[in-house]
Design a protein around this motif. Structure first.
Motif, PDB file in Angstrom:
ATOM      1  N   UNK A  81       4.292   7.724  46.075  1.00 56.66           N
ATOM      2  CA  UNK A  81       3.213   8.039  45.152  1.00 56.66           C
ATOM      3  C   UNK A  81       2.506   7.440  43.948  1.00 56.66           C
ATOM      4  N   UNK A  82       1.231   7.499  43.322  1.00 54.77           N
ATOM      5  CA  UNK A  82       1.154   6.156  43.394  1.00 54.77           C
ATOM      6  C   UNK A  82       1.794   6.505  41.188  1.00 54.77           C
ATOM      7  N   UNK A  83       1.787   5.434  40.810  1.00 57.01           N
ATOM      8  CA  UNK A  83       2.486   5.630  39.346  1.00 57.01           C
ATOM      9  C   UNK A  83       3.946   5.354  39.313  1.00 57.01           C
ATOM     10  N   UNK A  84       4.488   6.001  40.469  1.00 54.57           N
ATOM     11  CA  UNK A  84       5.811   5.707  40.939  1.00 54.57           C
ATOM     12  C   UNK A  84       6.361   4.827  41.329  1.00 54.57           C
ATOM     13  N   UNK A  85       8.015   3.912  40.585  1.00 52.87           N
ATOM     14  CA  UNK A  85       8.381   3.190  41.453  1.00 52.87           C
ATOM     15  C   UNK A  85       8.748   3.203  42.414  1.00 52.87           C
ATOM     16  N   UNK A  86       8.741   2.333  43.356  1.00 49.79           N
ATOM     17  CA  UNK A  86       9.087   2.433  44.935  1.00 49.79           C
ATOM     18  C   UNK A  86      10.518   2.066  44.356  1.00 49.79           C
ATOM     19  N   UNK A  87      12.052   2.684  45.459  1.00 46.59           N
ATOM     20  CA  UNK A  87      12.990   2.675  45.146  1.00 46.59           C
ATOM     21  C   UNK A  87      13.693   2.654  46.681  1.00 46.59           C
ATOM     22  N   UNK A  88      14.248   1.141  46.836  1.00 44.26           N
ATOM     23  CA  UNK A  88      14.936   0.891  48.012  1.00 44.26           C
ATOM     24  C   UNK A  88      16.470   1.919  48.419  1.00 44.26           C
ATOM     25  N   UNK A  89      17.130   2.433  49.388  1.00 42.62           N
ATOM     26  CA  UNK A  89      18.325   2.248  49.089  1.00 42.62           C
ATOM     27  C   UNK A  89      18.811   2.384  50.446  1.00 42.62           C
ATOM     28  N   UNK A  90      20.084   2.016  50.172  1.00 40.51           N
ATOM     29  CA  UNK A  90      21.121   1.339  51.744  1.00 40.51           C
ATOM     30  C   UNK A  90      22.033   1.895  51.749  1.00 40.51           C
ATOM     31  N   UNK A  91      22.575   2.631  52.564  1.00 40.74           N
ATOM     32  CA  UNK A  91      23.661   3.467  52.947  1.00 40.74           C
ATOM     33  C   UNK A  91      24.378   2.815  54.302  1.00 40.74           C
ATOM     34  N   UNK A  92      25.458   2.534  53.707  1.00 40.51           N
ATOM     35  CA  UNK A  92      26.235   2.267  55.012  1.00 40.51           C
ATOM     36  C   UNK A  92      27.091   3.711  55.041  1.00 40.51           C
ATOM     37  N   UNK A  93      27.462   3.244  56.333  1.00 42.08           N
ATOM     38  CA  UNK A  93      29.183   4.667  56.491  1.00 42.08           C
ATOM     39  C   UNK A  93      29.612   4.371  57.547  1.00 42.08           C
ATOM     40  N   UNK A  94      30.914   4.370  57.258  1.00 39.53           N
ATOM     41  CA  UNK A  94      31.909   3.925  58.093  1.00 39.53           C
ATOM     42  C   UNK A  94      33.082   4.639  58.332  1.00 39.53           C
ATOM     43  N   UNK A  95      33.333   4.622  59.649  1.00 37.89           N
ATOM     44  CA  UNK A  95      34.694   6.048  60.228  1.00 37.89           C
ATOM     45  C   UNK A  95      36.179   5.251  59.242  1.00 37.89           C
ATOM     46  N   UNK A  96      36.450   6.383  59.146  1.00 34.67           N
ATOM     47  CA  UNK A  96      38.085   5.805  58.988  1.00 34.67           C
ATOM     48  C   UNK A  96      38.886   5.078  59.971  1.00 34.67           C
ATOM     49  N   UNK A  97      39.434   4.321  59.763  1.00 39.52           N
ATOM     50  CA  UNK A  97      40.405   3.350  60.878  1.00 39.52           C
ATOM     51  C   UNK A  97      41.569   4.438  60.809  1.00 39.52           C
ATOM     52  N   UNK A  98      41.435   4.204  62.476  1.00 38.83           N
ATOM     53  CA  UNK A  98      42.810   5.072  62.773  1.00 38.83           C
ATOM     54  C   UNK A  98      44.161   4.553  62.587  1.00 38.83           C
ATOM     55  N   UNK A  99      45.252   5.436  62.426  1.00 36.36           N
ATOM     56  CA  UNK A  99      46.503   5.116  61.881  1.00 36.36           C
ATOM     57  C   UNK A  99      47.505   5.236  63.267  1.00 36.36           C
ATOM     58  N   UNK A 100      48.354   4.650  63.433  1.00 33.26           N
ATOM     59  CA  UNK A 100      49.110   5.162  64.500  1.00 33.26           C
ATOM     60  C   UNK A 100      50.763   5.072  64.351  1.00 33.26           C
TER      61      UNK A 100
END
Length: 100
Positions: A81-100
């Motif tokens: 959209x003109x006049x709006x600042x461009x915001x970039x977002x980064x998401x990192x999704x990690x699976x929980x570790x398995x505990x034995x």
């Protein structure tokens, strides 16, 4: 005029045009019926046009958003959209570790 009034005019015009066989001399009920039917159809089309025109919805989408789909990152394209600042977002999704 609404849809109900338009349908009423069409029905009343059809009754005058096709069902009534009266001779008034100075008034032709067939012509009155056709005029009422035409008025009803024009009114119905106008009403439906304005109802359709008012139902459009504009949804703002982000410029770019990453979504995780089946363990891979898929960028979603958007329109900035003109006049709006461009915001970039980064998401990192990690699976929980398995505990034995």
């Amino acid at each position: 005029m609404g849809i109900g009034a338009s349908i009423f005019l069409i029905a009343l015009g059809a009754i005058f045009a096709f069902a009534v066989q009266a001779d008034l001399g100075w008034l032709n009920l067939g012509v009155v019926g056709w005029v009422l039917m035409l008025t009803g159809v024009v009114s119905l089309l106008t009403t439906l046009y304005f109802w359709n025109r008012g139902r459009r919805t504009v949804v703002a989408t982000p410029v770019r958003e990453n979504r995780v789909v089946a363990d891979r990152v898929v960028p979603v394209q958007g329109v900035p959209v003109q006049g709006e600042p461009v915001v970039q977002e980064y998401r990192e999704v990690r699976r929980p570790r398995r505990t034995v």
